[in-house]
Design an enzyme around this catalytic site. Structure first.
Site, PDB file in Angstrom:
ATOM      1  N   ASP A 240       0.846  -1.198   0.000  1.00 55.46           N
ATOM      2  CA  ASP A 240       0.000   0.000   0.000  1.00 55.46           C
ATOM      3  C   ASP A 240       0.880   1.246   0.000  1.00 55.46           C
ATOM      4  OD1 ASP A 240      -2.475   1.297  -0.018  1.00 55.46           O
ATOM      5  OD2 ASP A 240      -2.495   1.521   2.153  1.00 55.46           O
ATOM      6  N   ASP A 257       3.041   2.376   8.042  1.00 54.41           N
ATOM      7  CA  ASP A 257       1.809   1.644   7.705  1.00 54.41           C
ATOM      8  C   ASP A 257       2.119   0.353   6.961  1.00 54.41           C
ATOM      9  OD1 ASP A 257       0.284   3.557   8.947  1.00 54.41           O
ATOM     10  OD2 ASP A 257      -0.089   4.698   7.115  1.00 54.41           O
TER      11      ASP A 257
END
Length: 306
Positions: A240, A257
């Site tokens: 991502d 993340d």
């Protein structure tokens, strides 16, 4: 006259003479044997405070060695929540100070941490889970059944799995030299990690928010490519990656993340995720004036995988 006779004549009682020379008239103080120093500690915690959980978590749930000097490991430390850093689809990130007062000869110590707390399934809106977790397995059959039935325990296990997935990724990547925050500890659905600041007490901006000079832009890309290469060397893709999941800390970038980190070979869509990471980052750098070919970047990363 012999030396022995002369000594005896001058000091007829040698034992008494020796006793005079070695006599100590002082009396021992019993308190010298054991010295206890007590320091009062205020055990009243505020509504946004808790005692440090460093020693409460399992041994494998604390950060890897070599451990940075700023990590506070004292049991007497207190965690103080200072505010929200970020709200997200699957988790919220809070700013936490872990500090211990000066005790005896031990100086005061403190550090700022980012506390990422994953929500249970009914409180999150992260809808891409199935694509990312293909190939992953839950070891505990009871947990697997609970997750399938979506019981309260199952929802908690699912949230914890994302926390531990990111914990494992951060440990693996930090030790491999990838620019990621140092993972301090994980406890259930909460992950504590290094707070990446801007050098002035605030949070470092996301890459999407900065307008670096052409020279710094090139430095950022080389760092990013190096990090992506190390990920690929480990057989992984971020999954991502975008300018919103990269922090710009001065002249340094940091990837964040990582709960959805993807096994490039083990996941059927691993190559797709890797290519998408390349596309997202190449597009941002190209739009900022640095010509980056996503296919060339993708091919470069594949050489690290195979």
């Amino acid at each position: 006259m012999s030396a022995e006779y002369e000594l005896t004549a001058n000091y007829p009682d040698l034992d008494s003479r020796w006793a005079d020379l070695t006599r100590d008239e002082s009396q021992p103080d019993p308190s010298d044997a054991f010295v206890f120093k007590f320091h009062s500690v205020d055990e009243e915690l505020g509504p946004d405070q808790r005692w440090s959980t460093w020693l409460d978590v399992e041994r494998g749930s604390r950060g890897p060695d070599p451990r940075p000097d700023w990590v506070v490991t004292e049991q007497a430390a207190i965690d103080t929540e200072l505010g929200v850093l970020k709200t997200g689809k699957e988790a919220d990130v809070f700013l936490v100070e872990r500090a211990v007062e000066a005790i005896g000869d031990n100086p005061a110590k403190s550090s700022l941490l980012a506390a990422k707390r994953y929500r249970t399934e009914e409180h999150r809106s992260f809808h891409r889970s199935t694509s990312y977790v293909e190939g992953r397995r839950t070891r505990n059959s009871r947990d697997s059944r609970a997750m399938h039935k979506k019981t309260a325990h199952g929802r908690s296990v699912a949230a914890g799995q994302w926390a531990y997935a990111e914990w494992d990724a951060l440990n693996r990547l930090w030790k491999a030299g990838v620019p990621v925050p140092y993972p301090v500890q994980v406890d259930g659905t909460e992950l504590l990690m290094e707070f990446i600041d801007d050098g002035e007490g605030g949070a470092a901006p996301r890459l999407a928010q900065v307008r670096p000079s052409k020279e710094l832009l090139g430095q950022y890309f080389e760092q990013l490519r190096g990090g992506m290469r190390e990920l690929a060397r480990a057989g992984l893709a971020h999954g991502d990656l975008s300018p919103y999941n990269v922090l710009a800390q001065g002249e340094r970038i940091v990837m964040i993340d990582l709960p959805q980190v993807v096994d490039i070979v083990g996941n059927p869509k691993g190559m797709d995720f890797l290519l998408r990471d390349c596309h997202n980052m190449a597009a941002w750098f190209t739009n900022r004036g640095l010509d980056v070919d996503e296919q060339e970047l993708f091919a470069d990363l594949l050489t690290m995988v195979f």
